[in-house]
Design an enzyme around this catalytic site. Structure first.
Site, PDB file in Angstrom:
ATOM      1  N   CYS A 261       0.874  -1.164   0.000  1.00 52.51           N
ATOM      2  CA  CYS A 261       0.000   0.000   0.000  1.00 52.51           C
ATOM      3  C   CYS A 261       0.918   1.223   0.000  1.00 52.51           C
ATOM      4  CB  CYS A 261      -0.876  -0.049   1.255  1.00 52.51           C
ATOM      5  SG  CYS A 261      -1.872   1.416   1.481  1.00 52.51           S
TER       6      CYS A 261
ATOM      7  N   CYS B 129      -3.297   4.136   7.362  1.00 49.22           N
ATOM      8  CA  CYS B 129      -2.292   5.035   6.794  1.00 49.22           C
ATOM      9  C   CYS B 129      -2.360   6.433   7.371  1.00 49.22           C
ATOM     10  CB  CYS B 129      -2.390   5.045   5.286  1.00 49.22           C
ATOM     11  SG  CYS B 129      -1.079   3.993   4.677  1.00 49.22           S
TER      12      CYS B 129
ATOM     13  N   HIS C  55     -18.142   5.684   2.283  1.00 48.69           N
ATOM     14  CA  HIS C  55     -18.338   5.930   3.710  1.00 48.69           C
ATOM     15  C   HIS C  55     -19.689   6.524   4.099  1.00 48.69           C
ATOM     16  CE1 HIS C  55     -14.180   4.934   3.743  1.00 48.69           C
ATOM     17  NE2 HIS C  55     -13.712   6.122   3.477  1.00 48.69           N
TER      18      HIS C  55
ATOM     19  N   GLY D 135      -2.296  10.498   1.003  1.00 53.59           N
ATOM     20  CA  GLY D 135      -2.519  11.309  -0.189  1.00 53.59           C
ATOM     21  C   GLY D 135      -3.712  10.874  -0.999  1.00 53.59           C
ATOM     22  N   GLU D 136      -4.109  11.744  -1.913  1.00 52.56           N
ATOM     23  CA  GLU D 136      -5.214  11.457  -2.819  1.00 52.56           C
ATOM     24  C   GLU D 136      -4.614  11.244  -4.214  1.00 52.56           C
ATOM     25  OE1 GLU D 136      -8.493  10.785  -3.102  1.00 52.56           O
ATOM     26  OE2 GLU D 136      -8.147  10.941  -5.263  1.00 52.56           O
TER      27      GLU D 136
ATOM     28  N   CYS E 287      -2.139  15.440   2.628  1.00 54.79           N
ATOM     29  CA  CYS E 287      -3.351  15.374   1.806  1.00 54.79           C
ATOM     30  C   CYS E 287      -4.175  16.627   2.075  1.00 54.79           C
ATOM     31  CB  CYS E 287      -4.166  14.135   2.194  1.00 54.79           C
ATOM     32  SG  CYS E 287      -5.578  13.826   1.103  1.00 54.79           S
TER      33      CYS E 287
ATOM     34  N   CYS F 132      -9.601  11.036   9.097  1.00 57.13           N
ATOM     35  CA  CYS F 132      -8.302  10.583   8.596  1.00 57.13           C
ATOM     36  C   CYS F 132      -7.138  11.282   9.301  1.00 57.13           C
ATOM     37  CB  CYS F 132      -8.231  10.835   7.098  1.00 57.13           C
ATOM     38  SG  CYS F 132      -6.656  10.381   6.377  1.00 57.13           S
TER      39      CYS F 132
HETATM   40  N1  SAH Z   1      -7.243   9.469  -0.653  1.00 56.03           N
HETATM   41  C1  SAH Z   1      -7.575   8.161  -1.095  1.00 56.03           C
HETATM   42  C2  SAH Z   1      -6.599   7.079  -0.624  1.00 56.03           C
HETATM   43  C3  SAH Z   1      -6.007   7.168   0.722  1.00 56.03           C
HETATM   44  S1  SAH Z   1      -6.912   6.776   2.156  1.00 56.03           S
HETATM   45  C4  SAH Z   1      -8.984   7.816  -0.691  1.00 56.03           C
HETATM   46  O1  SAH Z   1      -9.607   8.595  -0.010  1.00 56.03           O
HETATM   47  O2  SAH Z   1      -9.473   6.775  -1.095  1.00 56.03           O
HETATM   48  C5  SAH Z   1      -7.197   5.036   2.096  1.00 56.03           C
HETATM   49  C6  SAH Z   1      -8.546   4.622   2.667  1.00 56.03           C
HETATM   50  O3  SAH Z   1      -8.519   4.675   4.112  1.00 56.03           O
HETATM   51  C7  SAH Z   1      -9.716   5.490   2.242  1.00 56.03           C
HETATM   52  O4  SAH Z   1     -10.840   4.672   1.997  1.00 56.03           O
HETATM   53  C8  SAH Z   1      -9.940   6.344   3.469  1.00 56.03           C
HETATM   54  O5  SAH Z   1     -11.212   6.916   3.490  1.00 56.03           O
HETATM   55  C9  SAH Z   1      -9.676   5.343   4.574  1.00 56.03           C
HETATM   56  N2  SAH Z   1      -9.397   5.908   5.892  1.00 56.03           N
HETATM   57  C10 SAH Z   1      -8.743   7.025   6.231  1.00 56.03           C
HETATM   58  N3  SAH Z   1      -8.690   7.173   7.570  1.00 56.03           N
HETATM   59  C11 SAH Z   1      -9.304   6.107   8.080  1.00 56.03           C
HETATM   60  C12 SAH Z   1      -9.578   5.680   9.401  1.00 56.03           C
HETATM   61  N4  SAH Z   1      -9.201   6.401  10.461  1.00 56.03           N
HETATM   62  N5  SAH Z   1     -10.238   4.507   9.564  1.00 56.03           N
HETATM   63  C13 SAH Z   1     -10.617   3.763   8.502  1.00 56.03           C
HETATM   64  N6  SAH Z   1     -10.390   4.109   7.244  1.00 56.03           N
HETATM   65  C14 SAH Z   1      -9.763   5.275   7.024  1.00 56.03           C
END
Ligand code: SAH
Length: 348
Positions: free
Chosen positions: A106, A334, A217, A160-161, A113, A120
């Site tokens: 990953c 992450c 979500h 990151g996105e 971000c 997050c």
């Molecule tokens: N920016 C991208 C990829 C990075 S985040 C995106 O949003 O998809 C990877 C995944 O982890 C995303 O689905 C994000 O919403 C989720 N994520 C981030 N923080 C989280 C947390 N505290 N608990 C569970 N999932 C989380």
């Protein structure tokens, strides 16, 4: 001092051109690539090259230049979390997971971000900069170097996105697939986005069968807007329409990530609403018990709630799984390790 060129920033033709310009014979390019893309990033250890060539390569180039600033290995499942320091001192995270089908990494696509999702760990720190193609490649190769294993799957779900660094990410995906590098199948790559609709449409037209994962979500705009600022820019209808277009053009199913947050998005009514929205589309829902990030008010849904949510989806014939929580003892969600480290060192 002039900064050294990074060999991982170059594709096959660029590397061949640069090395030929510097007087290296053409057959050396293949040899150097074989070392690099089997995860041997140290020029001085490229034992089939003459010693003076190795010295010259080390003096002229870097290969990723990532330093492992920290590494945590899960006692529960062997998942490895890497904190990498980049050449400019910034830090990012990557994770290695072992599955029955092989190793998956990953990777991060940006330092920080700017999407601002409320749950997050990366959001409070904001965006510092995009990662280069070489820095994305360096994460996977540094992990291969560390574990001595080949990697079969790549997911862009780290910090990151990906669609906020679109051009570099597309170039990186094609580079991963190149037979001169890792030759990884597009079907074994996944890009995850919070839902930048115009980029999803661009991605659908790239002509590469890379998997798409959407961080949904929520079952509707109202709930989604509570935690995801991007939902104020594009409605769920627009988002789901773009996903349908992706499926139409690629024949691939879309994965929807749904992190279950207690009392925010985890009721059975919401599950029914979600099923209604996804009905008839080629999709899979991945339910994730949210990881609580320090300083946020979000907590994991209880197990029974997660099961009930899943059952509603299943009854409506929506394929879904509850994600195995790999590395839960090592902050594998992450952004958590980077955030903790920056806080400890007083950088935030
Ligand atoms: N920016 C991208 C990829 C990075 S985040 C995106 O949003 O998809 C990877 C995944 O982890 C995303 O689905 C994000 O919403 C989720 N994520 C981030 N923080 C989280 C947390 N505290 N608990 C569970 N999932 C989380």
């Amino acid at each position: 001092m002039e900064e050294k060129l990074d060999v991982l920033d170059m594709n096959h033709d660029e590397l061949a051109e640069t090395l030929t310009e510097q007087g290296y014979p053409a057959f050396r390019v293949k040899q150097i690539e074989q070392w690099l893309y089997s995860g041997k990033l140290d020029f001085s250890a490229m034992s089939n090259l003459p010693k003076e060539m190795r010295d010259k390569l080390s003096a002229t180039f870097t290969a990723g230049g990532l330093k492992i600033a920290d590494k945590l290995i899960s006692k529960l499942d062997g998942t490895r979390k890497y904190l990498f320091e980049l050449k400019d001192g910034n830090i990012i995270e990557s994770v290695l997971m072992k599955y029955h089908y092989g190793y998956s990494v990953c990777l991060s696509t940006q330092v920080g971000c700017r999407m601002g999702c409320a749950f997050c760990a990366s959001s409070p720190l904001g965006l510092v900069r995009n990662l280069t193609v070489g820095e994305m490649m360096a994460q996977i190769l540094s992990i291969m170097q560390d574990v001595g294993e080949r990697i079969s799957h790549v997911v862009l779900m780290g910090i990151g996105e990906p669609f906020d660094n679109y051009d570099n990410v597309m170039c990186f995906l094609r580079r991963l697939n190149d037979e001169n590098t890792l030759n990884i199948s597009f079907r074994k790559m996944t890009v995850s986005t919070c839902g930048i609709v115009p980029r999803i449409l661009d991605f659908a037209r790239e002509g590469i069968p890379v998997n798409l994962s959407i961080s949904l979500h929520a079952p509707n705009d109202e709930v989604r807007q509570k935690t995801m600022p991007v939902a104020r820019k594009w409605s769920m209808d627009e988002l789901l329409r773009a996903c349908k277009e992706y499926t139409r053009l690629t024949s691939r199913r879309v994965t929807y990530e749904y992190s279950l947050i207690k009392d925010v998005n985890d009721s059975s009514e919401y599950a029914a609403m979600l099923a209604q929205k996804l009905k008839g589309t080629l999709c899979h829902v991945n339910l994730i018990p949210v990881n609580t990030v320090e300083g946020t008010r979000f907590t994991k849904s209880p197990r029974a709630r997660i099961e009930a949510f899943k059952q509603v989806l299943e009854k409506a014939h929506i394929a879904c799984t509850v994600r195995r929580e790999l590395g839960s003892d090592i902050m594998a969600a992450c952004g958590q390790l980077r955030r903790n480290t920056l806080m400890k060192t007083g950088k935030v």
